[in-house]
Scaffold this motif. Sequence first.
Motif, PDB file in Angstrom:
ATOM      1  N   SER A 233       1.911  -2.887  18.679  1.00  0.00           N
ATOM      2  CA  SER A 233       1.002  -1.878  19.240  1.00  0.00           C
ATOM      3  C   SER A 233      -0.391  -1.971  18.625  1.00  0.00           C
ATOM      4  CB  SER A 233       1.580  -0.476  19.042  1.00  0.00           C
ATOM      5  OG  SER A 233       1.890  -0.240  17.684  1.00  0.00           O
ATOM      6  N   ALA A 234      -0.482  -2.357  17.350  1.00  0.00           N
ATOM      7  CA  ALA A 234      -1.799  -2.464  16.711  1.00  0.00           C
ATOM      8  C   ALA A 234      -2.666  -3.486  17.438  1.00  0.00           C
ATOM      9  CB  ALA A 234      -1.644  -2.854  15.243  1.00  0.00           C
ATOM     10  N   SER A 259      -5.741   3.683  11.480  1.00  0.00           N
ATOM     11  CA  SER A 259      -4.629   3.643  12.430  1.00  0.00           C
ATOM     12  C   SER A 259      -4.175   2.207  12.660  1.00  0.00           C
ATOM     13  CB  SER A 259      -5.043   4.281  13.757  1.00  0.00           C
ATOM     14  OG  SER A 259      -5.331   5.651  13.591  1.00  0.00           O
ATOM     15  N   LEU A 263      -0.391   0.787  11.955  1.00  0.00           N
ATOM     16  CA  LEU A 263       0.404   0.229  13.048  1.00  0.00           C
ATOM     17  C   LEU A 263       0.650  -1.264  12.865  1.00  0.00           C
ATOM     18  CD1 LEU A 263      -1.143   2.135  16.078  1.00  0.00           C
ATOM     19  CD2 LEU A 263       1.154   2.412  15.130  1.00  0.00           C
ATOM     20  N   LYS A 266       3.834  -1.790  11.448  1.00  0.00           N
ATOM     21  CA  LYS A 266       4.962  -1.271  12.222  1.00  0.00           C
ATOM     22  C   LYS A 266       5.154  -2.123  13.472  1.00  0.00           C
ATOM     23  CE  LYS A 266       4.776   1.801   9.104  1.00  0.00           C
ATOM     24  NZ  LYS A 266       5.644   1.640   7.929  1.00  0.00           N
ATOM     25  N   LEU A 275       3.241   7.062  17.880  1.00  0.00           N
ATOM     26  CA  LEU A 275       2.076   6.204  18.111  1.00  0.00           C
ATOM     27  C   LEU A 275       0.827   7.040  18.373  1.00  0.00           C
ATOM     28  CD1 LEU A 275       0.886   3.319  18.786  1.00  0.00           C
ATOM     29  CD2 LEU A 275       1.382   3.883  21.163  1.00  0.00           C
TER      30      LEU A 275
END
Length: 411
Positions: A233-234, A259, A263, A266, A275
Amino acid sequence: MSRKVNVLIHPSIQNLYKNLSKNDLDVLQITIDIANKHGIILWAVGGMVRDTIQSNQTADLDLIVEKNIFPFVNAVNSVLKGIIKSEKDFGTASIITANTRIDFALPREEFYQRPASLPSVKVGATLQKDLQRRDFNVNAMALCLNNNQDIELHDYFEGISSLKKGNFKTLHPLSFQDDPTRIFRAARLSIFSQLLPNNKTRKEIDEFKNTIQRLSGKRLWNELSLIAERGKSAEVLLLLEQWNVLEKIHPNLKFSEKSYAILKQKIHPLQVENLIVIMLLPLDLDTGYAILKRLNAPKITLELLEDVRNLLQSNSRTDINDIEKLSHTSDASKKIAQWFDKSNQILIQNKIKKLEQTKLFLNAEDLLSLGISPGPDIGKILQVLREEQFFGRIQSKKQSYLFIKEYLSKK
């Protein structure tokens, strides 16, 4: 974005099988066997074919079904014993089991009445027309799975050529205007398949990204859910930020370095609520509320955001009354707070755990037996006892009685 394009291979059924997990391969073989019994032709489409050509393992089981889709899906599910989700107006169905999802669709055409609207669907199109409605040319290839007379790759839109160049393109110049969620798909495709939109498609993203403002909160929430669930997602969000797409969801939505750093660690899938909270925490409170409203986010997301903010605004000197309030925060909020401020949160959350484990030596009945009148004084005294035990100043039932006698004598 750095790219490493895998060596391309011939898109044969045998090579497709090699890119499936054993469980998915078993499911696909069952599906093909049942199709053969029913005289139904199947085509692998979309990510299955693209991943096969790129030598990537695929988790997509995406099939076009020649005819009689719903009786066929029921027959397949009589063996798989999963849950069927179907959209009869769209001619689509899915079987979801504990370990696999397999998607089925009749070949169809789609028509958009206005920008960002959901399409009208005409079921019963040719295979070529079905592929033509798709988002990108590298996802618009098909491979027949069970017809010896149809062994060639169906590639009408230069998908193989784009894969060789390490890029992809839309199938018509108004693609993003018709469906701006394709911009989010473009970002996911770029990250997961190590492909880039070609120059023309990149210009189309810039031209039509304002159309994202027409999307409902529900559709935006769904796109963010896909980003959360599929990992990386990052990287996906950073690319959307670089394309100036996030600000089209809300003008003040920014993807902060903090953020991104969290992320980035993760890679595994996240809950979409987690998220979004990670994205919103570095922003001011009013902006966070406005973005949640824009997304039509469920109440649980707002509660999670507020819980994490309360935890992060606390410190190791937080008094017992505040610790009491923090003890009601969720496990998810505690985990996210640690991601943002690990050392301080370990101290605070240890205090929360200690308070939760503090069991009073006396209860209300014990206080009544001492002659204390029923009423608010009982609660106040129990609260004082809990604080004394929490800080270790009372360590037994006897000490509790002595403390109460002294406490009452001072009143």
